[in-house]
Design an enzyme around this catalytic site. Structure first.
Site, short mmCIF file in Angstrom:
data_model
loop_
_atom_site.label_atom_id
_atom_site.label_comp_id
_atom_site.label_asym_id
_atom_site.label_seq_id
_atom_site.Cartn_x
_atom_site.Cartn_y
_atom_site.Cartn_z
N CYS A 1 0.85 -1.19 0.00
CA CYS A 1 0.00 0.00 0.00
C CYS A 1 0.89 1.24 0.00
O CYS A 1 1.75 1.40 0.88
CB CYS A 1 -0.92 0.00 1.21
SG CYS A 1 -1.92 1.49 1.38
N CYS B 1 0.26 3.65 3.45
CA CYS B 1 0.77 3.32 4.79
C CYS B 1 1.91 2.32 4.77
O CYS B 1 2.54 2.07 5.80
CB CYS B 1 -0.36 2.78 5.66
SG CYS B 1 -1.08 1.24 5.05
N CYS C 1 -1.17 -9.91 0.52
CA CYS C 1 -1.25 -10.75 -0.67
C CYS C 1 -2.28 -10.19 -1.65
O CYS C 1 -3.24 -9.53 -1.26
CB CYS C 1 -1.60 -12.19 -0.29
SG CYS C 1 -2.98 -12.34 0.86
N HIS D 1 -7.55 -4.88 3.00
CA HIS D 1 -7.03 -3.67 3.64
C HIS D 1 -7.63 -2.42 3.01
O HIS D 1 -7.99 -1.46 3.71
CB HIS D 1 -5.50 -3.65 3.52
CG HIS D 1 -4.87 -2.36 3.93
ND1 HIS D 1 -4.85 -1.91 5.24
CD2 HIS D 1 -4.23 -1.40 3.19
CE1 HIS D 1 -4.24 -0.75 5.31
NE2 HIS D 1 -3.86 -0.40 4.07
N HIS E 1 -6.79 4.14 0.75
CA HIS E 1 -5.59 3.30 0.59
C HIS E 1 -5.75 2.49 -0.69
O HIS E 1 -5.53 1.28 -0.70
CB HIS E 1 -5.42 2.36 1.79
CG HIS E 1 -5.10 3.06 3.06
ND1 HIS E 1 -3.85 3.04 3.63
CD2 HIS E 1 -5.87 3.83 3.88
CE1 HIS E 1 -3.86 3.75 4.76
NE2 HIS E 1 -5.09 4.23 4.93
N CYS F 1 12.86 -39.34 11.24
CA CYS F 1 11.60 -38.70 11.62
C CYS F 1 11.14 -39.16 12.99
O CYS F 1 10.49 -38.41 13.72
CB CYS F 1 10.53 -38.98 10.57
SG CYS F 1 10.19 -40.73 10.30
N HIS G 1 5.87 -43.09 8.61
CA HIS G 1 6.45 -41.77 8.87
C HIS G 1 5.92 -41.24 10.19
O HIS G 1 4.72 -41.36 10.49
CB HIS G 1 6.10 -40.81 7.73
CG HIS G 1 6.70 -39.44 7.89
ND1 HIS G 1 8.06 -39.23 8.01
CD2 HIS G 1 6.12 -38.21 7.97
CE1 HIS G 1 8.30 -37.93 8.14
NE2 HIS G 1 7.14 -37.30 8.12
#
Length: 813
Positions: A85, A88, A93, A105, A114, A200, A745
């Site tokens: 932005c 600000c 994303c 936002h 914004h 593991c 696992h």
């Protein structure tokens, strides 16, 4: 002089200079046209705010996605398309991502606009209000100035520089807790651990130990050389407390502490456990070679080896305080003091204080109603899983003698009364003989424990399977220094468990001994026995055979100054064994063998028995089965010495040979109950067992609660707990095994939470900083799934749906 090549024409400078300038491309022309018409740039762009925000935040990272703490391979799982932005400086994303934090936002900005954002990957400027791309040429040089600054900043920023990610998260979380009045309480982070090659099983256990906050706290107190250690004697108040200086921790203990400390640091990403794993392999060579291993065995070897190092460290400090006495220099008074301080000091090692509990086995003869108890320490409880299948009916004719007793004493608990012979493994029943009348049910093997020093009195001779018990430690002579009396329990166990999964049921259906023995203590791989005049039972002999591996080490230890024999009590759990002869007038220490005169009190629990439902498969139902009463009959009958003595008195005219062979076998009742609860409770669900000549895995899901009440499974005489009081535990860690026996696992689910202040005060015995407030009820937190280096926040429901193999609970006070 160069000759002109007629095939090449010289460039015509005049024509090139007169060539008109063309725009870069059509897009740039469109951008200029659109940018010149955008009315939002003048008040939706702030250079100063953007510069300040960029300097204080991570570059090209969505701040909202960062709060969700999603990681993969030690790096944050964040979208590649991040928009900034220009009002600000917030990074979010893009609208094509799943979360669309940048668009959210803009919509939540309110009165202040914004709407102008820039892509940090393509440098495209976008206006949400106009829904169009902008050019850097609009509104004089504002956009061009910002783009130039951001591009220079991106060039300086190193790719993959996420060292501040967790630190920023913790700072924000701590700031929020300060506002709520919880200043100083921080939530530890979770990091991935590199897989060194089929490790593991190791990584999953370490992740759970990293979330065992009290473990790191106690290790941190005694991590340095010269740490003061105070030993007070409650059993001998006439002796003043002894303050000793501890030496440096052992190599494995130091490696474990450093690794747990690294797990808490915010600056590092995925960690390599190479140093810690190599130290463990030196103690337990069976884990070398990067083969598939068992997580529970790993946990036991690790804790046992650390405990051995701490025990030697404490014992050496006590001897140093008395100027390292030897056989020639130590008088009787010095020996008594060293033994007294050693007995109390060893119990203060942090492994015992955190993980060790106690289980009481109560057996009552149905003929003479004599009741005896035996107490065994444990590091975890192994619970068999009941599979959904139709069981073969039990012949009721064999139970006729015990039916009335079963109905009267267990009327409210009918499903818990089991016949020992019915639970005996098929292989054991096949090889049993008439002399096996004193054989216990194989359910006795379901508990993994660490024996106390007074219990380590079994020597098994492979030829004749005779067991010999030693006298109490107080009768042993002093021969050499204390620290030489210890052996490396981890290395011994490595040879004992190198070929078989010690905690799977594959090790259970072994051939029972054909000779009656006195008494077998509980345990899988660390078997010991003590002479018990009222409980001579034989089914535990196969486990006792496992002790033969360390016989040479034990003989050498006994030849030296045996101070370790008296540095243990009911909660002391040395792994060493002493091959000594059995005296005829053997005396027993109070607490190890107890005669009880009230059958009602003997089998009483802290609260009402747990009520199971039809087809229930949960931790509670497994504990219910584990602590249910058994009927010892048939080949499992009890060799009662009281009844035998009474019969001998009635036949005084018989010969001595007839007296020796005239043992009386009687039906008996047996029950296992918890008599001392640990701070950290570890439950092992036995998913691996033998099916014919092969091993198989039980894949049935076992329900486990977030909060477990252990009171229905605790004896009424449980230490430091009143009858009717709840014994609550909160779940914080899970080790899951997915796959099959041939290829699987291990992963971990851990609960990231605020450390329990009350539990810390209870174990350390001191008050924490004033003003700290602990939330009422269950502590808040979130669950994280860790698969080697992959770390991801998951909902609570996913953690509860895991195919659990190990469960870690901490005491709620």
């Amino acid at each position: 002089m160069r000759v002109k090549d007629p095939s090449k024409d010289l460039p015509e400078k005049g024509k090139r200079n007169k060539r008109p300038l063309l725009p870069h491309d059509e897009d740039s022309s469109d951008d200029i046209a659109v940018g010149l018409t955008c009315q939002h740039v003048s008040y939706a762009v702030s250079v100063n705010h953007v510069k300040k925000a960029v300097a204080e935040s991570l570059w090209s990272v969505c701040s909202e996605c960062l709060k969700e703490r999603r990681f993969c391979d030690g790096q944050p799982v964040l979208p590649a398309d991040v928009w900034l932005c220009l009002k600000c400086g917030l990074q979010g994303c893009g609208k094509n991502s799943e979360s669309q934090h940048s668009l959210r936002h803009f919509k939540s900005s309110g009165t202040e606009s914004h709407c102008v954002v820039i892509s940090l990957s393509t440098w495209v400027i976008w206006c949400y209000e106009c829904n169009e791309k902008l050019s850097t040429h609009c509104n004089k040089k504002v956009l061009a100035q910002i783009v130039d600054f951001l591009q220079k900043h991106a060039f300086k920023t190193q790719t993959g520089a996420f060292s501040r990610i967790i630190k920023l998260c913790e700072e924000k979380r701590e700031a929020g807790e300060i506002k709520k009045g919880k200043k100083g309480c921080t939530v530890p982070s979770v990091k991935g651990i590199t897989n060194l090659g089929n490790t593991c099983f190791f990584n999953a256990v370490i992740q759970n130990l990293a979330q065992t906050y009290i473990l790191f706290e106690l290790m941190n107190e005694i991590k340095e050389d010269g740490t003061k250690f105070k030993i007070s004697l409650s059993s001998a108040p006439q002796l003043e407390p002894l303050v000793v200086e501890l030496s440096s921790p052992g190599p494995l203990t130091s490696a474990l502490f450093l690794f747990l400390h690294s797990m808490k640091e915010a600056e590092k990403g995925p960690l390599s456990p190479k140093v810690l794993f190599n130290q463990l392999c030196q103690k337990a060579p069976r884990f070398k070679g990067f083969q598939q291993q068992d997580s529970q065995e790993l946990l036991h070897h690790l804790l046992d080896a650390v405990r051995t190092e701490e025990t030697k460290r404490i014992q050496a400090s006590i001897l140093k305080a008395f100027n390292n006495p030897t056989t020639k220099t130590a008088d009787d008074e010095t020996r008594k003091k060293v033994k007294a301080y050693g007995k109390e000091g060893v119990k203060m090692n942090f492994i015992d204080r955190i993980f060790i509990g106690e289980l009481t086995s109560t057996v009552m003869c149905e003929e003479c109603a004599n009741i005896s108890t035996m107490k065994d320490p444990f590091i975890d409880i192994s619970l068999p899983i009941i599979e959904e299948r139709v069981s073969k009916p039990v012949l009721l004719g064999k139970m006729s003698k015990c039916r009335s007793l079963q109905e009267t004493d267990q009327d409210h608990n009918k499903g818990t009364v089991t016949v020992g012979n019915a639970h005996q493994p098929r292989a054991s029943r096949k090889h049993s003989s008439p002399n096996d009348k004193n054989q216990l049910s194989h359910d006795r093997k379901h508990l993994r424990k660490w024996p106390s020093e007074e219990e380590k009195t079994v020597v098994t001779h492979p030829k004749n399977d005779n067991l010999e018990a030693s006298p109490p430690a107080s009768t042993l002579s002093t021969e050499a220094s204390l620290n030489e009396s210890l052996t490396d329990g981890s290395e011994r166990d490595a040879s004992l468990e190198s070929s078989v999964d010690a905690d799977s049921e594959a090790s259970e259906p072994e051939i029972a001994s054909k000779q009656p023995v006195l008494l077998r203590s509980r345990g899988d791989s660390c078997g010991h026995a003590e002479q018990h005049p009222h409980l001579p039972l034989a089914s535990e002999l196969p486990q006792a055979k496992e002790t033969h591996g360390g016989e040479e080490e034990m003989a050498e230890a006994i030849a030296e100054l045996h101070l370790s024999g008296t540095v243990t009590g009911n909660r002391d759990f040395h792994r060493e064994k002493q091959p000594l002869n059995v005296p005829n007038n053997l005396c027993f220490s109070e607490g190890k063998h107890t005669r009880l005169h009230s059958a009602q009190n003997a089998f009483q629990t802290l609260s009402q028995s747990y009520v199971t439902t039809s087809k229930e498969c949960s931790v509670q139902s497994c504990l219910y089965q584990f602590t249910s009463m058994e009927l010892l009959m048939g080949n499992n009958k009890l060799l009662c010495e009281d009844c035998t003595e009474k019969r001998r008195k009635c036949h005084k005219e018989t010969s001595s040979a007839e007296k020796k062979a005239g043992g009386v076998y009687t039906n008996a009742r047996k029950q296992l109950l918890i008599s001392a609860v640990p701070a950290i409770l570890i439950l092992h669900l036995k998913r691996f067992h033998q099916a014919g000549l092969s091993l198989r895995k039980v894949n049935r899901h076992v329900d486990f609660p977030l909060t477990l009440d252990l009171a229905p499974f605790c004896a009424a005489t449980c230490k430091n707990i009143s009858v009717g009081e709840k014994v609550l535990y909160g779940l914080y860690g899970i080790v899951e095994h997915s796959g099959s026996m041939r290829g699987g696992h291990y992963t971990a689910y851990v609960k990231v939470r605020v450390p329990s202040r009350k539990l810390s005060e209870c174990i350390t015995g001191r008050k924490t900083a004033a003003g700290l407030k602990e939330p009422d009820g269950e502590l808040g937190g979130h669950w994280v799934h860790v698969s080697d280096t992959y770390v991801q926040v998951v909902p609570e429901s996913r953690a509860l749906s895991a195919q659990a193999y190990l469960l870690f609970y901490e005491r709620i006070l």
